[in-house]
Design an enzyme around this catalytic site. Structure first.
Site, PDB file in Angstrom:
ATOM      1  N   PHE A 173       0.842  -1.193   0.000  1.00 25.13           N
ATOM      2  CA  PHE A 173       0.000   0.000   0.000  1.00 25.13           C
ATOM      3  C   PHE A 173       0.884   1.253   0.000  1.00 25.13           C
ATOM      4  CE2 PHE A 173      -2.343   3.467   1.849  1.00 25.13           C
ATOM      5  CZ  PHE A 173      -3.596   3.365   1.271  1.00 25.13           C
ATOM      6  N   SER A 222      -3.246  11.401   9.327  1.00 23.84           N
ATOM      7  CA  SER A 222      -2.414  10.206   9.329  1.00 23.84           C
ATOM      8  C   SER A 222      -0.953  10.646   9.504  1.00 23.84           C
ATOM      9  CB  SER A 222      -2.648   9.532   7.986  1.00 23.84           C
ATOM     10  OG  SER A 222      -1.863   8.424   7.875  1.00 23.84           O
ATOM     11  N   GLU A 255       8.604   7.432  19.786  1.00 24.14           N
ATOM     12  CA  GLU A 255       7.559   6.622  20.417  1.00 24.14           C
ATOM     13  C   GLU A 255       7.363   5.350  19.616  1.00 24.14           C
ATOM     14  OE1 GLU A 255       3.967   8.949  20.342  1.00 24.14           O
ATOM     15  OE2 GLU A 255       4.948  10.639  21.313  1.00 24.14           O
ATOM     16  N   ASP A 306       0.064  -0.773  16.557  1.00 25.53           N
ATOM     17  CA  ASP A 306      -0.683  -1.193  15.379  1.00 25.53           C
ATOM     18  C   ASP A 306      -2.100  -1.607  15.752  1.00 25.53           C
ATOM     19  OD1 ASP A 306      -1.242  -1.736  12.794  1.00 25.53           O
ATOM     20  OD2 ASP A 306      -0.142  -3.618  12.695  1.00 25.53           O
ATOM     21  N   TYR A 309      -1.313  11.601  22.115  1.00 24.89           N
ATOM     22  CA  TYR A 309      -1.431  12.963  21.595  1.00 24.89           C
ATOM     23  C   TYR A 309      -2.489  13.713  22.389  1.00 24.89           C
ATOM     24  CZ  TYR A 309      -1.640  16.463  17.760  1.00 24.89           C
ATOM     25  OH  TYR A 309      -1.576  17.599  16.990  1.00 24.89           O
ATOM     26  N   LYS A 335       8.491  12.616  16.621  1.00 22.92           N
ATOM     27  CA  LYS A 335       7.718  13.858  16.676  1.00 22.92           C
ATOM     28  C   LYS A 335       8.605  14.991  17.175  1.00 22.92           C
ATOM     29  CE  LYS A 335       3.512  11.397  17.874  1.00 22.92           C
ATOM     30  NZ  LYS A 335       2.621  10.951  18.945  1.00 22.92           N
ATOM     31  N   LYS A 394       8.628   2.708   9.503  1.00 18.62           N
ATOM     32  CA  LYS A 394       7.947   1.419   9.623  1.00 18.62           C
ATOM     33  C   LYS A 394       8.949   0.280   9.536  1.00 18.62           C
ATOM     34  CE  LYS A 394       3.499   1.941   7.823  1.00 18.62           C
ATOM     35  NZ  LYS A 394       2.371   1.252   7.564  1.00 18.62           N
ATOM     36  N   CYS A 425      -3.747 -27.595 -17.734  1.00 20.80           N
ATOM     37  CA  CYS A 425      -4.381 -27.234 -16.465  1.00 20.80           C
ATOM     38  C   CYS A 425      -4.265 -28.396 -15.473  1.00 20.80           C
ATOM     39  CB  CYS A 425      -5.848 -26.893 -16.706  1.00 20.80           C
ATOM     40  SG  CYS A 425      -6.734 -26.583 -15.165  1.00 20.80           S
ATOM     41  N   CYS A 482      -8.029 -29.716 -14.943  1.00 17.00           N
ATOM     42  CA  CYS A 482      -8.896 -30.350 -15.952  1.00 17.00           C
ATOM     43  C   CYS A 482      -8.140 -30.795 -17.194  1.00 17.00           C
ATOM     44  CB  CYS A 482     -10.034 -29.402 -16.331  1.00 17.00           C
ATOM     45  SG  CYS A 482      -9.491 -27.990 -17.309  1.00 17.00           S
ATOM     46  N   CYS A 507      -6.324 -21.175 -17.633  1.00 20.17           N
ATOM     47  CA  CYS A 507      -7.017 -22.321 -18.213  1.00 20.17           C
ATOM     48  C   CYS A 507      -8.253 -21.777 -18.918  1.00 20.17           C
ATOM     49  CB  CYS A 507      -7.414 -23.304 -17.112  1.00 20.17           C
ATOM     50  SG  CYS A 507      -8.611 -24.504 -17.704  1.00 20.17           S
ATOM     51  N   CYS A 538     -13.999 -26.406 -16.092  1.00 12.43           N
ATOM     52  CA  CYS A 538     -12.887 -26.628 -15.162  1.00 12.43           C
ATOM     53  C   CYS A 538     -13.415 -26.467 -13.727  1.00 12.43           C
ATOM     54  CB  CYS A 538     -11.780 -25.622 -15.474  1.00 12.43           C
ATOM     55  SG  CYS A 538     -10.367 -25.717 -14.378  1.00 12.43           S
TER      56      CYS A 538
END
Ligand code: IVH
Length: 719
Positions: free
Chosen positions: A42, A120, A146, A150, A263, A325, A349, A455, A458, A473, A479
């Site tokens: 992400f 965020s 700090e 999570d 905070y 911070k 992170k 496959c 199948c 496939c 299938c």
């Protein structure tokens, strides 16, 4: 000459598809508590989007995921307009609390506007970027380090010393008031304790922090769920988030949430550093972590990071990084905010945990669309709290590039998502003769890897579409995993939402010859189901009731449920708006389809191919006869005309009469085309408040008309 860098079609499409992908990931994460993308992926995608948007300011969109925080609201507000940067900054100073009447979420929580937007944090995985960030700060500033807990963020309001509201982040502007659930958390005081210090408790105090479920409570909960055959939570964060949105505070209390606060906000607060404020909060009885530390140099910050990277594994709760911070509050104020995060803080992170283990065998999984995914069968290994035995190997190219072979030692990683992945191979290669010195010490020599030509399910020869990494496939109708996968998709929550027909039951009914395709679901008989092992009369009745209810599912979701390749939930909605019945859609041309926002040539081709298949037409007829909705009901339809035929229109800014999506739908329904950026070919801009300044400049330079929403509606003959 153009004022802006010229964007090409590939980049434009990349921006659009990244925005879509990130919105979907946010929704999975914040609303469904069922993440489909790792945090790392992400963050990487978000960063790519930020870079592209910086390169092409013309593509600015206040609704981009780069401009707003992910929302945990489960109602329409989740897709409604978001505040722009300017508004957020204004909100930051002023209370917006009484600006809007409260609404309720689907779950019945009252939604309340935040006094200060809930933002965020900018984040990074690189220590160099931490150094860069520190270097850019004014000289000799103190940094508070700090732990980054999570869980999910919470805003607690104390009015005259008493806890009066507890708001989730929501969309950053307003959140759900989950106070009854928060009151079950023993660590959170319901009244500010008598201060040991001389400091007076303020009339209004807001504390923000993270609600968490400990590893132990998470494991206990998942064990219970396993016993009750309920879906397991992927990690403590999802479990905490699911728990906080429960409607039964007794159940919340039983699960045992906990909390850390990090905070303090309000007016006329004591102290002028972040650290001192939190120490006062601690004296007042609030749960403040002991791991906070004031640092004075890069070395101290790095030492903190390295210490906690190891030590965090001994903590009772999950952490995913370190937050840095600026300590001095006046300096914080000077540094200010971006649209999404304060400039005075950054999160480092931790990289996802990786483990080395042996790849025992490669097997294959055939998905609903026929994609054949290679799966690593591993020597079991402990990873982020669970035992991992299977992981994805992505596709043929991945295996070949890394020259992975059965018997190799491979690195496995698990992000926030459920499916672990192989991310690398330990060099040197097991038993490879070129490895010289190491060759004699290795017992296993894996065969060089070859992808199957047929496959594995199948036997049909596999095909690989040019430009795609996946082998597929093509035997869609014959299938077994594809047939079952299509049915699973059809009954799933966001599609037909048929209760009582899960994947195990589909499997069972399929192997009994009772289900061959989605239309067969509507032909199921009570007796046939009831005599199945594990099912019985009661389950059969429930299932049939669920099937009956599904006949009310609106056309847009039916279209999504059909499982046409690349037609996701949102795209299906847009297509259904333009083509309010399946009979109209069936004859749609590529041109008509690609005029719909988000529908590219490939999707258009998939739709046309779907309707060219006689088997599909037969299924559609049977579904129609069974009473499944194949057209929109009157009230869902947007008024239609060809008033905007052939016109390219840009929608920009924040609107008050209709949502931005509604305007886009109106444009399409009246024959117009929504485009992302202003050019000579733009007919006009439908502009709300805070339209992107670059867009306005460019429109003026090109002489493109700018319409207000009132003017636009008048043009369409709305009131
Ligand atoms: S400060 C305006 N401090 O991380 C700054 N956030 O990715 C507000 N988080 O939304 C955040 N531990 O939910 C801060 N020590 C900590 C934190 C922390 C966890 C969460 C918080 C925030 C998210 C940002």
């Amino acid at each position: 000459m153009d004022l802006f860098s010229q964007i090409n079609d590939t980049e434009r499409e990349e921006i659009i598809s990244l925005r879509k992908e990130l919105e979907q990931a946010n929704y999975q994460y914040y609303v469904l508590n069922d993440p489909t993308m790792s945090d790392y992926d992400f963050d990487q995608k978000l960063r790519r989007l930020q870079d592209l948007e910086a390169l092409y300011p013309d593509m600015f969109d206040p609704n981009s995921p780069t401009q707003h925080v992910g929302s945990d609201l489960d109602n329409e507000n989740n897709v409604a307009e978001r505040h722009t940067t300017q508004q957020r900054e204004a909100d930051n100073v002023q209370s917006t609390n009484n600006a809007k009447p409260s609404t309720r979420s689907q779950k019945g929580f009252v939604q309340v506007a935040h006094k200060y937007p809930m933002l965020s944090l900018a984040n990074t995985y690189s220590q160099e970027e931490i150094e860069d960030w520190l270097r850019k700060l004014p000289a000799n500033v103190e940094i508070v380090c700090e732990l980054k807990y999570d869980g999910l963020s919470i805003s607690l309001w104390y009015e005259n010393g008493t806890l009066t509201k507890a708001l989730t982040r929501g969309d950053g502007t307003q959140g759900d008031n989950v106070i009854d659930n928060i009151k079950t958390i023993a660590a959170i005081p319901q009244h500010i304790g008598i201060p040991a210090s001389e400091i007076q408790t303020p009339a209004f105090l807001e504390l923000r922090g993270e609600v968490l479920l400990s590893w132990a409570a998470f494991e206990r909960l998942n064990k219970e769920r396993e016993a009750g055959e309920e879906q397991l939570f992927a990690n403590p964060r999802n479990a905490a988030s699911g728990t906080l949105k429960l409607q039964d505070p007794n159940e919340v209390a039983r699960r045992g949430l906990t909390c850390y606060l990090y905070y303090m906000l309000g007016e006329n607060l004591p102290a002028n550093t972040h650290y001192d404020r939190l120490q006062i909060a601690k004296q007042w009885g609030f749960p403040i972590s002991d791991a906070m530390k004031v640092c004075h140099s890069l070395e101290e910050v790095m030492a903190y990071i390295h210490y906690w990277d190891i030590e965090r594994k001994n903590l009772p709760v999950a952490t995913d990084g370190i937050v840095l911070k600026v300590n001095d509050l006046a300096t914080q104020e000077e540094l200010g905010y971006t649209a999404k995060s304060p400039r005075w803080a950054i999160a480092y992170k931790f990289p996802a945990e990786k483990q080395l283990t042996r790849l025992n065998a490669i097997t294959y999984q055939v998905g609903r669309t026929g994609v054949v995914t290679p799966v690593a069968n591993l020597e079991p290994v402990q990873l982020s709290g669970t035992t991992v035995q299977r992981a994805t190997l992505h596709n043929e190219d991945f295996i070949r590039q890394l020259d992975i072979r059965e018997g190799d030692m491979v690195w496995v990683e698990k992000g926030g998502e459920i499916i672990p992945k192989v991310v690398g191979r330990e060099a040197p290669h097991s038993g490879s003769l070129e490895d010289g010195a190491s060759a004699y010490s290795l017992e296993v020599k894996g065969e060089e890897y070859t992808f199957p030509t047929n496959c594995p399910e199948c036997g049909t020869p596999l095909v690989r579409v040019e430009g795609e990494a996946a082998w597929r496939c093509p035997n869609e109708a014959g299938c077994p995993p594809q047939i079952k996968g299509k049915m699973e998709h059809f009954v799933s929550r966001k599609a037909m939402n048929i209760d009582g027909l899960g994947s195990e039951t589909i499997d069972q009914l399929y192997s009994q010859g009772l289900l061959h395709n989605i239309a067969d679901i509507y032909a199921l008989q009570l007796d046939d189901i009831a005599k199945q092992e594990r099912l019985g009369e009661k389950s059969a009745q429930n299932m049939l009731a669920g099937i009956e209810v599904s006949k009310q599912v609106p056309w847009a979701r039916v279209l999504f449920a059909l499982g046409i390749r690349m037609v996701g939930e949102t795209t299906a909605k847009k297509i259904a708006r333009r083509f309010p019945s399946i009979d109209q859609l069936q004859w749609a041309t590529v041109e008509q389809l690609t005029a719909i926002e988000d529908v590219g040539e490939q999707i258009a081709k998939n739709i046309i191919a779907y309707f060219n298949d006689l088997g599909n037409l037969e299924i559609i007829n049977r579904l129609r006869e069974a009473g499944v909705q194949m057209e929109s009901q009157e009230e869902e339809q947007t008024p239609q005309s060809d008033r905007l035929q052939g016109k390219s229109i840009v929608v920009s800014g924040v609107f008050s009469l209709h949502s931005r999506d509604e305007y886009k739908a109106m444009i399409e329904a009246n024959g117009g085309k929504n485009v992302g950026s202003v050019s000579k070919k733009t007919h006009f801009i439908l502009a709300g408040e805070n339209m992107g300044p670059e867009k306005r400049k460019k429109a003026e330079a090109l002489g493109v008309a700018i319409l207000t929403e009132e003017e636009f509606l008048q043009m369409l003959n709305h009131e």
